[in-house]
Design an enzyme around this catalytic site. Structure first.
Site, mmCIF file in Angstrom:
data_model
loop_
_atom_site.group_PDB
_atom_site.id
_atom_site.type_symbol
_atom_site.label_atom_id
_atom_site.label_comp_id
_atom_site.label_asym_id
_atom_site.label_seq_id
_atom_site.Cartn_x
_atom_site.Cartn_y
_atom_site.Cartn_z
ATOM 1 N N GLN A 139 0.194 5.143 5.045
ATOM 2 C CA GLN A 139 -0.138 4.328 3.862
ATOM 3 C C GLN A 139 -1.472 3.591 3.997
ATOM 4 O O GLN A 139 -2.222 3.460 3.041
ATOM 5 C CB GLN A 139 0.990 3.318 3.621
ATOM 6 C CG GLN A 139 0.721 2.272 2.564
ATOM 7 C CD GLN A 139 0.863 2.795 1.146
ATOM 8 O OE1 GLN A 139 1.972 2.987 0.665
ATOM 9 N NE2 GLN A 139 -0.253 3.015 0.485
ATOM 10 N N HIS B 96 -1.263 11.993 -0.824
ATOM 11 C CA HIS B 96 -1.733 11.132 -1.897
ATOM 12 C C HIS B 96 -3.234 11.387 -1.969
ATOM 13 O O HIS B 96 -3.945 11.155 -0.990
ATOM 14 C CB HIS B 96 -1.474 9.674 -1.563
ATOM 15 C CG HIS B 96 -0.044 9.263 -1.715
ATOM 16 N ND1 HIS B 96 0.961 9.774 -0.941
ATOM 17 C CD2 HIS B 96 0.538 8.389 -2.571
ATOM 18 C CE1 HIS B 96 2.113 9.218 -1.321
ATOM 19 N NE2 HIS B 96 1.883 8.380 -2.293
ATOM 20 N N TRP C 202 5.358 -1.446 -6.355
ATOM 21 C CA TRP C 202 4.439 -0.836 -7.311
ATOM 22 C C TRP C 202 5.016 -0.706 -8.709
ATOM 23 O O TRP C 202 4.299 -0.500 -9.667
ATOM 24 C CB TRP C 202 4.023 0.561 -6.797
ATOM 25 C CG TRP C 202 3.234 0.483 -5.541
ATOM 26 C CD1 TRP C 202 1.884 0.305 -5.436
ATOM 27 C CD2 TRP C 202 3.732 0.544 -4.197
ATOM 28 N NE1 TRP C 202 1.513 0.255 -4.118
ATOM 29 C CE2 TRP C 202 2.618 0.396 -3.332
ATOM 30 C CE3 TRP C 202 4.991 0.712 -3.632
ATOM 31 C CZ2 TRP C 202 2.736 0.406 -1.943
ATOM 32 C CZ3 TRP C 202 5.117 0.720 -2.261
ATOM 33 C CH2 TRP C 202 3.990 0.567 -1.416
HETATM 34 FE FE FE2 Z 1 3.217 7.861 -3.967
#
Ligand code: FE2
Length: 425
Positions: free
Chosen positions: A152, A210, A315
Site C-alpha cells: 500500500q 493498483h 475509503w
Molecule cells: Fe483497491
C-alpha cells in the site's frame, strides 16, 4: 438418481425452460426437459440462474472498519491512505478475522462466491496476511478467496516493503500486487512495475497492480505494465486495477495505449463506486468522473471487470457485498445503457472477473462446478435494474443461502395489489 435438479431456469444467454442436473458437486446436464430424478428437485419458475458473482478487486483487511479510529472527512484517496496508516497499528488478528468472516457471510447471501482481495504487506508484522490466509482456508468450502500481496505504501517508497511482500508470497499469498503511482517518482514507479512483474514471472504467479489511480493524465504506468507483461510472457495473467488516469488522458495517446494493453493480454478492473467518489476531488466544475474508459477497452477486446474495492472502510462508507450495485454504478458512470452494453456490465461482475481470477469450472455448462445463484429476475438487465434478490445461492450442489422474494402489498383507494416490480412480457 442425481443430487439436485433445478427445473425451468432462464439462463444469462437468454435460453428459457432449461433444467440443470447436478451430481457430486458438478453440473452434468443443461437441457430442456431433463428426464431424470434427483434427491431434490426445485422448480425456479423461470427465474434467472447464473454462475455466482465474482469480485475481482477488494480489500478484505480494511473492510467493515468504518469509523476506526475516525472517519475520512475529506473523502479523498490520500486521506484514506493516511487514515489506514493510523488504523494499521491498532489492528489485531482477531479483529481482522472477525470482520473478514462477517463480510464473507454478506457475500454468500448476495451470491458473491469468489473474491480477489488485496492485503497490505507494509506492516512488517504481516498480521493481515496471516489473518486472511486463515480466512482463505476457513471459507474455502463456500467461497474462493484469492489474495494479492499489496504494498500500500509503495514497494520502493516504504522501507522493507519488498522484503515483506516476498515473505507474504512465501507464506502462500497468490498474486503479486503493486502501486506504481504512489512511488516517489515516475521512474521509481516504472522500476517497481519491472521488479514486481519479474518476481511474478519467476514464481509463476499472476499480477494485479493498483495502477494509475490518479487524475493525473501523465500517470502512464499501465504502459510499463503492458510492456513487461508482454516481455515476460505473462499475457492473460496481468491486470491493471483502477486505471483512472486514462479518464483524463488525451484521446490521441489513448488511441495508442488501448491496443498496447490488448496486445499484452492485460486485463482491466474498474471500481465504479469508489472511483466516482474518490477521483475528481481537486476539480471545481466540471468534475471528472474518474473511471477508466470501460466501453472503449471492452470494444478493443480487453477483459474488463467491475470491482467493489471497498465496503465500510477508510475509503468508502457504504456498500453491502452487492455486485449488482457495483454493476449498476458502472453502467451509469460509463453511460452503458444499450442492451448489449448493459449485458456487458453484468458480465463485468460474473464471467470477466472469473477469467481474471483464473477460476476453474466457472459457468453454467456441463462439467462446470455446481455453484449458482437464482435471482428474482427474468434476465441480466432486470437483475441490474432491480439489484435483484438472491432467492437461492448454491455451492457445490448444496443450497447455502435463501432470501425471501422481494414484494409489497399496496392498499390504495379502490385498489389493492401485490407489487413485484417486474414488467410482464
Ligand atoms: Fe483497491
Amino acid at each position: 438418481m442425481l443430487d439436485l435438479i433445478l427445473r425451468n431456469c432462464t439462463l444469462a444467454d437468454g435460453r428459457t425452460g432449461i433444467d440443470i442436473g447436478i451430481e457430486a458437486g458438478r453440473i452434468i446436464a443443461v437441457t430442456p426437459h431433463l428426464a431424470a430424478t434427483a434427491d431434490s428437485i426445485i422448480d425456479v419458475e423461470g427465474q434467472l440462474v447464473t454462475a455466482p458473482f465474482v469480485d475481482a478487486h477488494f480489500h478484505m483487511d480494511s473492510t467493515l472498519s468504518y469509523g476506526l479510529p475516525r472517519v475520512n472527512e475529506s473523502g479523498t484517496l490520500l486521506e484514506g491512505i493516511a487514515l489506514w496508516g493510523e488504523l494499521k497499528p491498532l489492528l489485531t488478528q482477531e479483529m481482522l478475522v472477525e470482520r473478514a468472516l462477517a463480510y464473507c457471510d454478506w457475500a454468500v447471501a448476495k451470491g458473491l462466491l469468489a473474491i480477489r482481495s488485496h492485503v497490505d504487506v507494509c506492516d512488517p508484522r504481516l498480521l493481515a496476511v496471516e489473518a486472511l490466509l486463515y480466512v482463505r482456508e476457513k471459507v474455502k468450502p463456500y467461497l474462493d478467496l484469492q489474495l494479492v500481496a499489496f504494498p500500500q505504501d509503495g514497494v520502493l517508497r516504504a522501507p522493507g516493503a519488498l522484503a515483506n511482500l516476498i515473505r507474504a508470497l512465501d507464506m502462500g499469498v497468490d498474486v503479486v500486487g503493486g502501486i506504481p503511482h504512489f512511488e516517489r517518482t515516475m521512474s521509481e514507479g516504472a522500476e517497481s512495475v519491472r521488479i514486481l512483474c519479474e518476481l511474478a514471472a519467476a514464481r509463476g504467479l499472476r499480477v494485479d497492480m493498483h495502477c494509475d489511480e490518479s487524475d493525473d493524465p501523465m500517470s502512464r504506468h499501465i504502459e510499463t505494465l503492458a510492456l513487461h507483461a508482454q516481455r515476460l510472457g505473462l499475457q492473460g495473467r496481468v491486470t491493471g486495477s483502477h486505471l483512472t488516469s486514462m479518464h483524463s488522458m488525451d484521446n490521441y495517446y489513448v488511441s495508442k495505449l488501448i491496443p498496447l494493453i490488448r496486445e499484452a493480454g492485460v486485463a482491466a478492473i474498474a471500481n465504479p463506486l469508489i472511483n466516482i467518489t474518490l477521483q475528481g476531488r481537486h476539480d471545481t466544475y466540471p468534475k471528472r468522473r474518474g473511471m477508466t474508459r470501460v466501453p472503449e477497452l471492452m470494444a478493443a477486446g480487453v477483459t474488463v471487470a467491475f470491482g467493489h474495492d471497498c465496503v465500510m472502510d477508510p475509503w468508502y462508507p457504504l456498500g453491502s457485498a452487492d455486485m449488482l450495485e457495483v454493476a449498476q454504478m458502472g453502467l451509469h458512470v460509463a453511460q452503458m445503457t444499450g442492451q448489449d452494453a448493459m449485458r456487458a456490465c453484468f458480465n463485468a461482475v460474473t464471467t470477466a472477473p472469473a477469467t481474471i481470477l483464473g477460476l476453474e469450472g466457472y459457468g453454467i455448462a456441463v462439467g462446470c462446478k455446481a455453484d449458482m445463484v437464482v435471482l428474482q429476475a427474468r434476465d441480466c438487465v432486470e437483475a441490474i435494474r432491480l439489484r435483484a434478490t438472491r432467492l437461492m445461492v448454491i455451492r457445490a450442489g448444496k443450497v447455502i443461502s435463501l432470501t425471501p422474494a422481494a414484494t409489497a402489498m399496496v392498499d390504495l383507494p379502490g385498489r389493492s395489489s401485490k407489487v413485484d416490480w417486474m414488467v410482464r412480457r
